[in-house]
Design an enzyme around this catalytic site. Structure first.
Site, short mmCIF file in Angstrom:
data_model
loop_
_atom_site.label_atom_id
_atom_site.label_comp_id
_atom_site.label_asym_id
_atom_site.label_seq_id
_atom_site.Cartn_x
_atom_site.Cartn_y
_atom_site.Cartn_z
N GLY A 91 45.64 -10.48 53.39
CA GLY A 91 45.25 -9.09 53.58
C GLY A 91 43.89 -8.90 54.21
O GLY A 91 43.35 -7.80 54.20
N HIS A 96 35.59 -11.20 59.38
CA HIS A 96 34.19 -11.53 59.14
C HIS A 96 34.11 -11.70 57.64
O HIS A 96 34.54 -10.80 56.89
CB HIS A 96 33.30 -10.38 59.61
CG HIS A 96 31.83 -10.60 59.41
ND1 HIS A 96 30.95 -10.68 60.47
CD2 HIS A 96 31.08 -10.75 58.30
CE1 HIS A 96 29.73 -10.86 60.01
NE2 HIS A 96 29.77 -10.90 58.69
N HIS A 98 33.64 -11.43 53.98
CA HIS A 98 33.11 -10.36 53.15
C HIS A 98 33.72 -10.45 51.75
O HIS A 98 34.85 -10.87 51.59
CB HIS A 98 33.36 -8.97 53.76
CG HIS A 98 34.79 -8.64 54.02
ND1 HIS A 98 35.53 -9.19 55.05
CD2 HIS A 98 35.64 -7.79 53.37
CE1 HIS A 98 36.75 -8.69 55.04
NE2 HIS A 98 36.84 -7.86 54.02
N HIS A 100 34.49 -8.20 48.34
CA HIS A 100 34.63 -6.86 47.76
C HIS A 100 34.06 -6.91 46.34
O HIS A 100 34.45 -7.77 45.55
CB HIS A 100 36.11 -6.47 47.66
CG HIS A 100 36.82 -6.40 48.97
ND1 HIS A 100 37.04 -5.21 49.62
CD2 HIS A 100 37.38 -7.36 49.74
CE1 HIS A 100 37.71 -5.44 50.74
NE2 HIS A 100 37.93 -6.76 50.84
#
Length: 112
Positions: A91, A96, A98, A100
């Protein structure tokens, strides 16, 4: 990477709602939040994902930024999730690296 939206946000070519920043990483509120608190922690340098030979100091800075975000958003004590989607099948929509940071509500069994 010149066309990467997260590179542009992390380096202030595009402004965002920043929560934390240092020399290596930047954290900003997600534009499509999946929880009351949804902040993205990104390195300023471009790495496609967590297995893209990310230097240890960048990963360390990202981990420290998660704590700063948790404090700034008031979720350290109540709890939060840290999620990294890696690749299309997981997903990952912006390629880049990252993380969450999600919190501010009982996340229960909910998955991102």
């Amino acid at each position: 990477m010149s066309d990467c939206i997260f590179c542009k946000i992390a380096n202030h070519e595009i402004e965002s709602n920043y929560v934390y920043e240092d020399d290596l990483v930047c954290a900003f509120k997600d534009m499509n939040p999946q929880a009351p608190v949804h902040v993205l922690v990104v390195p300023k340098a471009h790495y496609a994902n967590i297995v893209d030979n990310v230097p240890a100091d960048v990963l360390e800075a990202m981990a420290a930024a998660v704590g700063k975000v948790a404090d700034a958003c008031g979720i350290r004590e109540s709890g939060f999730r840290v999620i990294a989607n890696t690749g299309d099948d997981a997903g990952q929509t912006v390629h880049h690296l990252h993380w969450h940071v999600l919190g501010g509500a009982n996340m229960g069994e909910r998955l991102l």
